[in-house]
Write an enzyme that holds these catalytic residues in place. Structure first.
Site, short mmCIF file in Angstrom:
data_model
loop_
_atom_site.label_atom_id
_atom_site.label_comp_id
_atom_site.label_asym_id
_atom_site.label_seq_id
_atom_site.Cartn_x
_atom_site.Cartn_y
_atom_site.Cartn_z
N CYS A 82 3.71 -23.35 5.92
CA CYS A 82 3.14 -24.33 4.99
C CYS A 82 4.25 -25.05 4.20
O CYS A 82 5.00 -25.80 4.78
CB CYS A 82 2.10 -23.68 4.08
SG CYS A 82 1.06 -24.91 3.27
N HIS A 171 -1.52 -21.10 7.77
CA HIS A 171 -1.13 -19.79 7.20
C HIS A 171 -1.44 -18.65 8.17
O HIS A 171 -2.55 -18.12 8.16
CB HIS A 171 -1.88 -19.55 5.88
CG HIS A 171 -1.37 -20.39 4.76
ND1 HIS A 171 -0.34 -19.99 3.94
CD2 HIS A 171 -1.73 -21.63 4.32
CE1 HIS A 171 -0.09 -20.92 3.05
NE2 HIS A 171 -0.91 -21.94 3.27
N GLU A 173 -0.63 -15.65 8.04
CA GLU A 173 -0.80 -14.37 7.35
C GLU A 173 -2.23 -14.14 6.87
O GLU A 173 -2.60 -13.03 6.52
CB GLU A 173 0.17 -14.29 6.15
CG GLU A 173 -0.13 -15.18 4.95
CD GLU A 173 0.33 -16.64 5.11
OE1 GLU A 173 0.57 -17.06 6.25
OE2 GLU A 173 0.42 -17.36 4.10
N SER A 225 1.48 11.76 -13.63
CA SER A 225 0.25 11.36 -14.31
C SER A 225 -0.98 11.96 -13.64
O SER A 225 -2.09 11.82 -14.14
CB SER A 225 0.14 9.84 -14.26
OG SER A 225 -0.09 9.43 -12.92
N GLY A 226 -0.79 12.58 -12.49
CA GLY A 226 -1.95 13.04 -11.72
C GLY A 226 -2.34 12.00 -10.68
O GLY A 226 -3.12 12.26 -9.78
N GLY A 227 -1.80 10.78 -10.81
CA GLY A 227 -2.14 9.72 -9.86
C GLY A 227 -1.30 9.79 -8.59
O GLY A 227 -0.35 10.57 -8.50
N VAL A 228 -1.67 8.95 -7.62
CA VAL A 228 -1.03 8.99 -6.31
C VAL A 228 0.46 8.65 -6.37
O VAL A 228 1.30 9.34 -5.79
CB VAL A 228 -1.67 7.95 -5.34
CG1 VAL A 228 -1.20 8.14 -3.93
CG2 VAL A 228 -3.16 7.98 -5.42
N ASP A 229 0.78 7.56 -7.10
CA ASP A 229 2.14 7.05 -7.03
C ASP A 229 3.17 8.03 -7.57
O ASP A 229 4.17 8.34 -6.91
CB ASP A 229 2.25 5.71 -7.78
CG ASP A 229 1.23 4.69 -7.30
OD1 ASP A 229 0.72 4.89 -6.19
OD2 ASP A 229 0.94 3.74 -8.03
N SER A 230 2.92 8.55 -8.78
CA SER A 230 3.92 9.47 -9.35
C SER A 230 3.96 10.76 -8.54
O SER A 230 5.01 11.38 -8.39
CB SER A 230 3.64 9.74 -10.83
OG SER A 230 2.41 10.38 -11.01
N SER A 231 2.81 11.17 -7.98
CA SER A 231 2.80 12.42 -7.20
C SER A 231 3.62 12.28 -5.92
O SER A 231 4.41 13.16 -5.57
CB SER A 231 1.36 12.80 -6.82
OG SER A 231 0.55 12.85 -7.96
#
Ligand code: XMP
Length: 511
Positions: A82, A171, A173, A225-231
């Site tokens: 584009c 586009h 994508e 934090s108990g969340g996915v990312d930090s774990s």
């Protein structure tokens, strides 16, 4: 060196999607601001091809983003999308004009140059997605048209063979471009020669090696934090440096029912060196009497930093602070103007205060890639597929003052809702769910008795990135069951509502 396709970001809303599509082909891609291309260092950076993204601007805008196309040409294959195609045409002597009306929507290719490697295996009639105000009306000398639609002659063009440059007005994508992935694969694999070897396992292998080298014998602290990312970040670091990683998990008292103990158990089961800190008394004391949403958030943020900092100081010689920052936290459209990286909103402010170096091993991954890495690391599925949960926890779901009593009521109601979603096989179908405790009481009747108790609202949304969200259309039978269970089992609640607001204009959380 990790081979990669670089996507130069000119500010389009779909730039991230280009990155995703390339990664879905198991090819590592990186999005960088259009003006940060490492000219001359392509080899040492592992770059095998370049994609120029779209842009909200026109090449004629006074402040439009420009790059030296001639300097790019001939070194590596380049694909302009584009605006990227318009800029290529314009800078090399072609003509770009404002179309009488913005062309937006599906179109079909009615001409394809079958000899062009970009269109190998793509048939006439293929559907593409157009979204452009300007249009290319002539292409530079020596370039040729390789695809058209009934209304756009130069839907795609290629430069002389030795220049290895292509442009597409549409586009590829975007999902509605049905030949889009095929075209991107032709570019990345056939033209750039990508080996398609990037996957969660190879990411783990290379990241662990890099972390080992970068961190050496240093000690690292990470806030869980108990969340996915930090774990996932913790498990990855643990694999690289073992016990030299210390994780701190702060309980502010506003987590879900039994969450602190069960998550702590999970972490210990994963072999992490984790310190659980119950600081709930401090948080509740500081929140007493506070009703303003922003004040509540500020108090929780400041208390968190204080508690974390105090714990971290007990760990001698720590040099690094690790965080579970992920790609969408880092890429902002603003980054192209030079203002980069938003701070991770849970622990923003920590690094400066603590004088630690920052380590963010997931900063180049999307959420689903983080989950795939977690699975490849052998982490338990219930940790990986957890819904997002706000840093300030249930405090932002209790409208008005936060007290232990209210948290207790909300934890029970929330537990019934979330467990219900799991039991009915609905948990993985929604992005996020929770219950909000409303600051209203209403009249009800239980047995022969009049009640005057609290109301709660259920919130469940579908989303792909939390930037926009729709309310989840949950089955009536399920809602009826959850409502009955909450009213019968949670003392102090006699009314259940369902929040049917989308984001925007509402937000996912109520505060
Ligand atoms: P909103 O309410 O802005 O939320 O639509 C978007 C997403 O962000 C989560 N959220 C937070 N996450 N710390 C977090 O880690 C926070 O302070 C915070 N506030 C909102 C929210 O749950 C949703 O997933």
């Amino acid at each position: 060196m990790q081979e990669k396709i670089v996507i130069l970001d000119f500010g389009s809303q779909t730039t991230q999607l280009i990155g995703r599509r390339i990664r879905e082909l198991n090819i590592y891609s990186e999005i960088i601001p259009y003006n940060k291309y490492p000219f001359g260092k392509e080899k040492e950076e592992g770059i095998i091809g370049v994609i120029l993204s779209g842009s909200p601007l026109s090449v004629y805008d006074k402040d439009s983003f420009k790059i030296d196309i001639k300097a790019l040409m001939g070194t590596l294959p380049v694909l302009g999308i584009c605006y990227g195609a318009q800029l290529t045409a314009y800078e090399l002597g072609g003509c770009v004009e404002s179309a009488p009306s913005r062309e937006y929507g599906r179109a079909n290719l009615d001409f394809i140059d079958k000899s062009c490697p970009l269109f190998k295996g793509i048939d006439m009639g293929a559907q593409v997605w157009m979204s452009h105000g300007d249009t290319i009306t002539s292409i530079p000398d020596g370039f040729k048209c390789i695809a058209s639609t009934p209304s756009v002659k130069f839907a795609a063009f290629s430069g002389p063979e030795e220049d290895k440059i292509w442009g597409v007005q549409f586009h590829p994508e975007v999902f509605h471009s049905t030949c889009g992935t095929h075209l991107l694969r032709n570019f990345a694999v056939d033209i750039c020669g990508a080996s398609c070897s990037w996957n969660p396992e190879s990411f783990i292998e290379s990241t662990v090696a890099e972390l080992k080298e970068k961190l050496g014998q240093d000690r690292v602290i990470l806030g869980l934090s108990g969340g996915v990312d930090s774990s996932v970040a913790a498990v990855l670091l643990n694999k690289a440096i073992g016990d030299r990683l210390t994780c701190i998990f702060v309980d502010h008292g506003m987590l879900r029912k039994d969450e602190f103990s069960s998550v702590l158990r999970d972490y210990q089961g994963l072999g992490l060196n984790v310190i659980g800190v119950d600081a709930s008394d401090k948080f509740f004391a500081d929140l007493a009497g506070v009703t303003d949403p922003e004040k509540k958030r500020k108090i929780i943020g400041a208390d968190f930093i204080e508690v974390f900092d105090a714990e971290a100081h007990k760990i001698k010689d720590a040099k690094w602070l690790a965080q579970g920052t992920i790609y969408p936290d880092c890429i902002e459209s603003l980054s192209i103007t030079g203002t980069v990286i938003k701070s991770h909103h849970n622990v923003g402010g920590l690094p400066e205060k603590m004088n630690l170096k920052l380590c963010e091993p997931l900063r180049l991954l999307f959420k689903d890639e983080v989950r795939a890495v977690g699975r490849a690391l052998g982490m338990p599925e219930h940790l990986i597929s957890r819904h997002p949960f706000p840093g300030p926890g249930l405090a932002v779901r209790i409208l008005g003052e936060v007290t232990r009593e209210k948290v207790g009521i909300l934890q029970e109601a929330d537990h019934i809702f979330i467990q219900g979603l799991r039991d009915w096989g609905l948990y993985d179908k929604v992005w996020q769910a929770g219950v909000i405790l409303l600051p209203v009481q209403s009249v009800g009747v239980m047995g022969d008795e009049r009640t005057y108790e609290r109301a709660v609202a259920l919130r469940a949304v579908t989303s792909t990135d939390a930037m926009t969200a729709d309310w989840a259309h949950l089955p009536y039978d399920f809602m009826s069951r959850v409502s009955n269970d909450i009213i019968n089992k949670v003392r102090g609640v006699n009314r259940v509502c369902y929040d049917i607001s989308s984001k925007p204009p509402a937000t996912i959380e109520w505060e």
